[in-house]
Design an enzyme around this catalytic site. Structure first.
Site, PDB file in Angstrom:
ATOM      1  N   ASN A   1      -1.955  -6.530   0.933  1.00 52.34           N
ATOM      2  CA  ASN A   1      -3.237  -6.700   0.260  1.00 52.34           C
ATOM      3  C   ASN A   1      -3.294  -8.011  -0.529  1.00 52.34           C
ATOM      4  OD1 ASN A   1      -4.306  -4.168   1.078  1.00 52.34           O
ATOM      5  ND2 ASN A   1      -3.098  -3.153  -0.509  1.00 52.34           N
TER       6      ASN A   1
ATOM      7  N   SER B   1       0.845  -1.193   0.000  1.00 56.79           N
ATOM      8  CA  SER B   1       0.000   0.000   0.000  1.00 56.79           C
ATOM      9  C   SER B   1       0.877   1.237   0.000  1.00 56.79           C
ATOM     10  CB  SER B   1      -0.904   0.000   1.245  1.00 56.79           C
ATOM     11  OG  SER B   1      -1.505   1.270   1.437  1.00 56.79           O
TER      12      SER B   1
ATOM     13  N   LYS C   1       0.578  -2.911   5.329  1.00 58.37           N
ATOM     14  CA  LYS C   1      -0.476  -3.749   4.753  1.00 58.37           C
ATOM     15  C   LYS C   1       0.082  -4.775   3.772  1.00 58.37           C
ATOM     16  CE  LYS C   1      -4.518  -2.477   3.545  1.00 58.37           C
ATOM     17  NZ  LYS C   1      -5.568  -1.857   2.708  1.00 58.37           N
TER      18      LYS C   1
ATOM     19  N   ARG D   1     -25.171 -16.880 -43.005  1.00 61.43           N
ATOM     20  CA  ARG D   1     -24.036 -16.201 -42.367  1.00 61.43           C
ATOM     21  C   ARG D   1     -24.486 -14.828 -41.909  1.00 61.43           C
ATOM     22  NH1 ARG D   1     -20.715 -16.322 -46.296  1.00 61.43           N
ATOM     23  NH2 ARG D   1     -19.831 -18.328 -45.708  1.00 61.43           N
TER      24      ARG D   1
END
Length: 360
Positions: A283, A275, A281, A314
């Site tokens: 994550n 972070s 942190k 088609r």
């Protein structure tokens, strides 16, 4: 942001898959289309539709052609498909007296579809190998830490204890089912496409089936009793298969996101996401990406289903829609398998837990 995150200079490293995406490069497409033209000429010579000398001239021309995507771009904007210009360049390279026999009895969709099926087959081989690697990785995780007891949750509420082995089975076993169903999906997709102008092979007369079979054998595709220009269930089923793979791995990612919450602490992820504001942190980036890819694939699949609706023999609209959606679905499955393999290797579980399933 960019038009495609899969090919973005830095987002591609997070969300893309270079190995699978290579199957959808313009260069790979051109190479596969030229393979088609060379193999078609050889099959037609074998069936007596064109002289051997013509086939040899076409194969020789293909072997020395060097076509860049930029050589085709202007004509595609005019014609809506790449094949008219590709064939023009091929015939110029073949020269007289055999130029007019290149692409005989075929049509643009034959070339484009067969190129796609060849490249999807290569992508499917990559995905199948990764599913097997993932199953093996989950088996190792089960053997190493399966006895660990965790807190079970139902409807996001604390429930009775479950073993990690119980969790792992829920991640692994659907992958085994996806791997087992792939041959059936392949059986209806990795077939040669040869139908001519309206799909009935009329231009090849009595030799049509022999040419189609010879073409299939040379390209390593399954034989087809007739063309399926407007029958796109095989293509859509492969998209569904990719969506199922993404969805299964999204469930794995969602579980890891919840288990890795600080207040839960059932697992940590080595080398997770940092972070900019909170350096402490970690994550769960890879787990989150699996959830994202699952949701993306589910959203795209609804669009691919629309490609089933062809008008008469088609539809340019439905066919073009495939080109826009299918590659993204397949690359999403590639990114999901790649990310999941890295995530399994990064999981770290506590060595013990109390009888209530709380880590100690």
């Amino acid at each position: 942001m960019s038009v495609s995150v899969f090919a973005h200079p830095f987002l591609g490293a997070l969300l893309g898959d270079a190995e699978v995406a290579a199957c959808f490069s313009a260069e790979a497409d051109i190479a596969a289309m030229l393979r088609f033209e060379a193999a078609l000429a050889q099959a037609e010579a074998e069936a007596g539709v064109i002289p051997n000398a013509a086939a040899e001239a076409i194969v020789a021309a293909v072997s020395r052609m060097r076509i860049a995507p930029s050589d085709l771009a202007g004509a595609v904007a005019r014609d809506g498909v790449v094949v008219p210009e590709l064939v023009r360049l091929l015939r110029a390279a073949v020269g007289e007296p055999h130029a007019g026999l290149a692409h005989k009895g075929s049509t643009s969709q034959d070339v484009i579809d067969t190129s796609l099926f060849l490249r999807l087959k290569a992508a499917a081989d990559i995905l199948a190998a990764r599913l097997e690697a993932l199953m093996a990785a989950f088996d190792r995780l089960d053997a190493e830490a399966g006895a660990l007891m965790l807190c079970g949750h139902t409807r996001m509420q604390r429930a009775r204890p479950v073993s990690l082995a119980h969790k792992v089975a829920g991640w692994r076993d659907p992958l085994a089912r996806h791997r087992a169903r792939l041959p059936d999906v392949a059986m209806n997709l990795f077939r040669v496409q040869l139908g001519g102008a309206v799909g009935n092979r009329a231009e090849l007369g009595a030799a049509a089936q022999a040419v189609a079979d010879g073409l299939a054998d040379r390209l390593g595709l399954l034989r087809a009793p007739r063309a399926t220009h407007a029958e796109r269930d095989g293509v859509v089923a492969f998209g569904h298969w990719c969506t199922l793979v993404c969805g299964t791995l999204g469930k794995f990612g969602a579980d890891i996101c919840l288990m890795a919450q600080n207040e839960v602490g059932e697992v940590t992820i080595a080398g997770g996401g940092g972070s900019s504001a909170m350096p402490e942190k970690n994550n769960p980036v890879a787990a989150e990406i699996l959830v994202t890819l699952a949701r993306f694939a589910a959203a795209q699949q609804g669009g691919l289903d629309q490609a089933l609706v062809h008008e008469n023999e088609r539809s340019g609209a439905a066919w073009t829609l495939e080109w826009m959606i299918l590659p993204q679905l397949v690359v999403a499955a590639g990114a999901a398998t790649r990310t999941a393999l890295a995530l399994v290797a990064a999981l770290r579980f506590p060595v013990a837990a109390d009888q209530n399933g709380s880590p100690t």
